[in-house]
Design a protein around this motif. Structure first.
Motif, PDB file in Angstrom:
ATOM      1  N   GLU A 104      10.989   8.928   5.693  1.00 22.05           N
ATOM      2  CA  GLU A 104      10.104   7.848   5.237  1.00 22.05           C
ATOM      3  C   GLU A 104       9.273   8.273   4.035  1.00 22.05           C
ATOM      4  OE1 GLU A 104       7.967   6.877   8.751  1.00 22.05           O
ATOM      5  OE2 GLU A 104       9.585   5.596   9.516  1.00 22.05           O
ATOM      6  N   LYS A 105       8.974   9.569   3.964  1.00 22.77           N
ATOM      7  CA  LYS A 105       8.140  10.070   2.856  1.00 22.77           C
ATOM      8  C   LYS A 105       8.976  10.575   1.688  1.00 22.77           C
ATOM      9  CE  LYS A 105       6.093  13.061   5.523  1.00 22.77           C
ATOM     10  NZ  LYS A 105       5.223  14.002   6.247  1.00 22.77           N
ATOM     11  N   GLY A 106      10.273  10.612   1.868  1.00 21.17           N
ATOM     12  CA  GLY A 106      11.111  11.192   0.818  1.00 21.17           C
ATOM     13  C   GLY A 106      10.971  12.700   0.733  1.00 21.17           C
ATOM     14  N   ALA A 107      10.659  13.343   1.847  1.00 21.99           N
ATOM     15  CA  ALA A 107      10.552  14.807   1.850  1.00 21.99           C
ATOM     16  C   ALA A 107      11.946  15.435   1.834  1.00 21.99           C
ATOM     17  CB  ALA A 107       9.766  15.264   3.080  1.00 21.99           C
ATOM     18  N   ASP A 155      29.093   6.820 -19.987  1.00 18.50           N
ATOM     19  CA  ASP A 155      29.169   5.361 -20.095  1.00 18.50           C
ATOM     20  C   ASP A 155      27.784   4.726 -20.219  1.00 18.50           C
ATOM     21  OD1 ASP A 155      31.842   5.759 -19.722  1.00 18.50           O
ATOM     22  OD2 ASP A 155      31.804   5.265 -17.567  1.00 18.50           O
ATOM     23  N   LEU A 156      26.765   5.535 -20.467  1.00 18.50           N
ATOM     24  CA  LEU A 156      25.382   5.057 -20.546  1.00 18.50           C
ATOM     25  C   LEU A 156      24.954   4.375 -19.248  1.00 18.50           C
ATOM     26  CD1 LEU A 156      25.447   3.654 -24.205  1.00 18.50           C
ATOM     27  CD2 LEU A 156      24.798   5.942 -23.424  1.00 18.50           C
ATOM     28  N   GLN A 157      25.447   4.888 -18.138  1.00 21.24           N
ATOM     29  CA  GLN A 157      25.165   4.279 -16.844  1.00 21.24           C
ATOM     30  C   GLN A 157      24.468   5.249 -15.887  1.00 21.24           C
ATOM     31  OE1 GLN A 157      25.794   1.110 -15.816  1.00 21.24           O
ATOM     32  NE2 GLN A 157      26.395   0.657 -17.918  1.00 21.24           N
ATOM     33  N   LEU A 158      23.890   6.318 -16.439  1.00 14.73           N
ATOM     34  CA  LEU A 158      23.332   7.339 -15.558  1.00 14.73           C
ATOM     35  C   LEU A 158      22.211   6.788 -14.683  1.00 14.73           C
ATOM     36  CD1 LEU A 158      23.205  10.209 -14.518  1.00 14.73           C
ATOM     37  CD2 LEU A 158      21.674  10.788 -16.420  1.00 14.73           C
ATOM     38  N   GLU A 159      21.305   6.037 -15.315  1.00  7.72           N
ATOM     39  CA  GLU A 159      20.173   5.515 -14.552  1.00  7.72           C
ATOM     40  C   GLU A 159      20.650   4.612 -13.413  1.00  7.72           C
ATOM     41  OE1 GLU A 159      16.173   3.379 -15.897  1.00  7.72           O
ATOM     42  OE2 GLU A 159      17.181   4.498 -17.504  1.00  7.72           O
ATOM     43  N   SER A 187      21.821  19.072 -16.200  1.00 10.51           N
ATOM     44  CA  SER A 187      20.614  18.269 -16.377  1.00 10.51           C
ATOM     45  C   SER A 187      20.678  16.959 -15.596  1.00 10.51           C
ATOM     46  CB  SER A 187      20.345  18.016 -17.856  1.00 10.51           C
ATOM     47  OG  SER A 187      21.314  17.131 -18.357  1.00 10.51           O
ATOM     48  N   VAL A 188      21.890  16.479 -15.279  1.00 10.71           N
ATOM     49  CA  VAL A 188      21.952  15.245 -14.471  1.00 10.71           C
ATOM     50  C   VAL A 188      21.364  15.487 -13.079  1.00 10.71           C
ATOM     51  CG1 VAL A 188      23.874  14.155 -15.689  1.00 10.71           C
ATOM     52  CG2 VAL A 188      24.349  15.681 -13.750  1.00 10.71           C
ATOM     53  N   ILE A 193      16.885  14.664  -9.196  1.00 15.16           N
ATOM     54  CA  ILE A 193      15.756  15.200  -8.423  1.00 15.16           C
ATOM     55  C   ILE A 193      14.463  14.477  -8.806  1.00 15.16           C
ATOM     56  CG2 ILE A 193      14.293  17.253  -8.108  1.00 15.16           C
ATOM     57  CD1 ILE A 193      16.940  18.931  -8.338  1.00 15.16           C
ATOM     58  N   ALA A 194      14.274  14.283 -10.111  1.00 13.32           N
ATOM     59  CA  ALA A 194      13.058  13.604 -10.565  1.00 13.32           C
ATOM     60  C   ALA A 194      13.024  12.165 -10.071  1.00 13.32           C
ATOM     61  CB  ALA A 194      12.983  13.650 -12.090  1.00 13.32           C
ATOM     62  N   ALA A 195      14.177  11.498 -10.104  1.00 14.32           N
ATOM     63  CA  ALA A 195      14.208  10.083  -9.705  1.00 14.32           C
ATOM     64  C   ALA A 195      13.921   9.911  -8.220  1.00 14.32           C
ATOM     65  CB  ALA A 195      15.569   9.476 -10.057  1.00 14.32           C
ATOM     66  N   ARG A 196      14.335  10.853  -7.414  1.00 14.08           N
ATOM     67  CA  ARG A 196      14.158  10.688  -5.967  1.00 14.08           C
ATOM     68  C   ARG A 196      12.814  11.229  -5.458  1.00 14.08           C
ATOM     69  NH1 ARG A 196      19.067   9.202  -3.266  1.00 14.08           N
ATOM     70  NH2 ARG A 196      18.381   9.967  -1.230  1.00 14.08           N
ATOM     71  N   TYR A 197      12.131  11.942  -6.337  1.00 14.63           N
ATOM     72  CA  TYR A 197      10.892  12.626  -5.937  1.00 14.63           C
ATOM     73  C   TYR A 197       9.912  11.702  -5.205  1.00 14.63           C
ATOM     74  CZ  TYR A 197       6.480  15.161  -6.563  1.00 14.63           C
ATOM     75  OH  TYR A 197       5.283  15.782  -6.357  1.00 14.63           O
ATOM     76  N   GLU A 198       9.529  12.097  -4.019  1.00 14.83           N
ATOM     77  CA  GLU A 198       8.560  11.373  -3.171  1.00 14.83           C
ATOM     78  C   GLU A 198       9.032   9.974  -2.770  1.00 14.83           C
ATOM     79  OE1 GLU A 198       4.686  11.744  -5.111  1.00 14.83           O
ATOM     80  OE2 GLU A 198       4.293  13.497  -3.834  1.00 14.83           O
ATOM     81  N   ARG A 199      10.284   9.668  -2.978  1.00 14.20           N
ATOM     82  CA  ARG A 199      10.797   8.360  -2.585  1.00 14.20           C
ATOM     83  C   ARG A 199      11.969   8.492  -1.617  1.00 14.20           C
ATOM     84  NH1 ARG A 199      13.170   4.985  -5.292  1.00 14.20           N
ATOM     85  NH2 ARG A 199      14.180   6.491  -6.653  1.00 14.20           N
ATOM     86  N   ARG A 200      12.921   9.313  -2.020  1.00 12.75           N
ATOM     87  CA  ARG A 200      14.138   9.457  -1.232  1.00 12.75           C
ATOM     88  C   ARG A 200      14.445  10.941  -1.057  1.00 12.75           C
ATOM     89  NH1 ARG A 200      14.315   5.127   1.168  1.00 12.75           N
ATOM     90  NH2 ARG A 200      15.483   3.341   0.427  1.00 12.75           N
ATOM     91  N   SER A 201      14.939  11.290   0.110  1.00 16.15           N
ATOM     92  CA  SER A 201      15.080  12.701   0.469  1.00 16.15           C
ATOM     93  C   SER A 201      16.371  13.334  -0.046  1.00 16.15           C
ATOM     94  CB  SER A 201      15.045  12.835   1.995  1.00 16.15           C
ATOM     95  OG  SER A 201      13.807  12.380   2.482  1.00 16.15           O
ATOM     96  N   LEU A 202      16.293  14.643  -0.231  1.00 11.67           N
ATOM     97  CA  LEU A 202      17.457  15.459  -0.568  1.00 11.67           C
ATOM     98  C   LEU A 202      17.566  16.585   0.445  1.00 11.67           C
ATOM     99  CD1 LEU A 202      16.818  15.892  -4.407  1.00 11.67           C
ATOM    100  CD2 LEU A 202      18.787  14.712  -3.412  1.00 11.67           C
ATOM    101  N   LEU A 203      18.786  16.902   0.804  1.00 11.26           N
ATOM    102  CA  LEU A 203      19.031  18.126   1.574  1.00 11.26           C
ATOM    103  C   LEU A 203      19.944  18.974   0.703  1.00 11.26           C
ATOM    104  CD1 LEU A 203      20.294  18.383   5.294  1.00 11.26           C
ATOM    105  CD2 LEU A 203      20.462  20.169   3.580  1.00 11.26           C
TER     106      LEU A 203
END
Ligand code: ADP
Ligand code: MG
Length: 269
Positions: A104-107, A155-159, A187-188, A193-203
């Motif tokens: 829930e916290k994106g930890a 393809d300019l579709q990274l975001e 760098s992608v 990592i920056a986009a998910r920070y505090e929103r969605r989790s990574l393992l």
């Protein structure tokens, strides 16, 4: 029409198709027979049908989430030998498998250790348990994801590609240390990592501790920023044990008999 008039079963089937109620369509004849036999009030019959449809929908959703997650097969928490990794708390892993406290916290969750120590197994098993608890998960080798995100960037579709991964509460990046050392390629990962920070989790699993990451990722500033974000809200597992693969191979060679302990293996190697 009286209560005992037969209904047009074919028409009911079509109606249930139209209403997209496949579970009710499947069970109503049996349930209706039982209700008639046991003299259920109509409301009870209706409630039983509704509950059945809801339970089936939940099952189908979990099935879909399992298929999309691409977990390596057969890796469960049940089959994970916690004694082989004494620094892991089974209670803590079981609590993490519920998901609420951290997803829930994106930890984040970070698992470090040499090859063969169960990092991927643990990651997949946690993913499986989380899906069973209603969360959405994607398991991917980091190199595969890097390829996909790079293609998206061309393809300019990274975001958009990164935003699409938002539907997964947990993204498992297996083996981050194996990504190529090319700066444009890695760098992608940092953007992800920056986009998910505090929103969605990574393992993330890694054979290399953070201290070695500057060898994996050429850009020092980017690496530091990424590590900073990753650890800000993170649980870290240091799985510095002997390779489970190697250990079980040694045990097989010894054959049955006294149960081999970590100590006996270690002294012989
Ligand atoms: P890593 O990702 O750390 O390199 P893996 O998770 O791929 O290691 O583990 C290697 C093999 O050993 C896999 O088949 C895995 O299921 C098994 N394994 C590793 N650790 C354990 C454990 N603690 N309990 C059960 N099986 C394990
Ligand atoms: Mg692995």
């Amino acid at each position: 029409m009286t209560a005992t008039d037969p209904i047009d079963a074919g028409r009911l089937s079509l109606a249930l198709n139209d209403l997209r109620l496949p579970a009710i369509k499947l069970v109503w004849p049996e349930l209706a027979a039982r209700a008639d036999k046991e003299g259920w009030p109509a409301a009870r019959f209706l409630a039983a049908l509704a509950e059945h449809e809801i339970a089936e929908r939940a099952n189908r959703r979990i099935q879909r989430h399992l298929e999309e997650a691409r977990l390596p097969p057969g890796k469960t928490l049940d089959s994970f030998d916690f004694e082989a990794v004494p620094m892991l708390s089974k209670a803590q892993i079981m609590a993490l498998a519920a998901g609420d406290s951290w997803l829930e916290k994106g930890a984040n969750l970070l698992a470090f250790g040499p090859p063969g120590t169960g990092k991927s197994h643990l990651a997949a098993a946690l993913g499986l348990a989380l899906i069973e608890n209603g969360w959405r998960v994607l398991f991917t080798r980091t190199t595969d994801l890097v390829q996909k995100l790079q293609a998206a960037r061309r393809d300019l579709q990274l975001e958009a590609a990164i935003a699409k991964l938002d539907k997964y509460h947990l993204l498992i990046l297996d083996d981050i240390a194996y990504v190529t050392k090319d700066q444009a390629e890695t760098s992608v990962i940092f953007e992800l990592i920056a986009a998910r920070y505090e929103r969605r989790s990574l393992l993330i699993t890694s054979n290399q501790p953070f201290g070695e990451w500057h060898r994996i990722f050429p850009d020092q500033v980017m690496t530091l920023a990424a590590v900073d974000r990753l650890v800000h809200h993170a649980t870290i597992f240091e799985m510095n044990v002997e390779s489970y693969r190697r250990r079980t191979a040694v045990e097989r060679k010894r054959g049955p008999g006294r149960p081999p302990t970590r100590a006996t293996i270690n002294t012989s190697s």
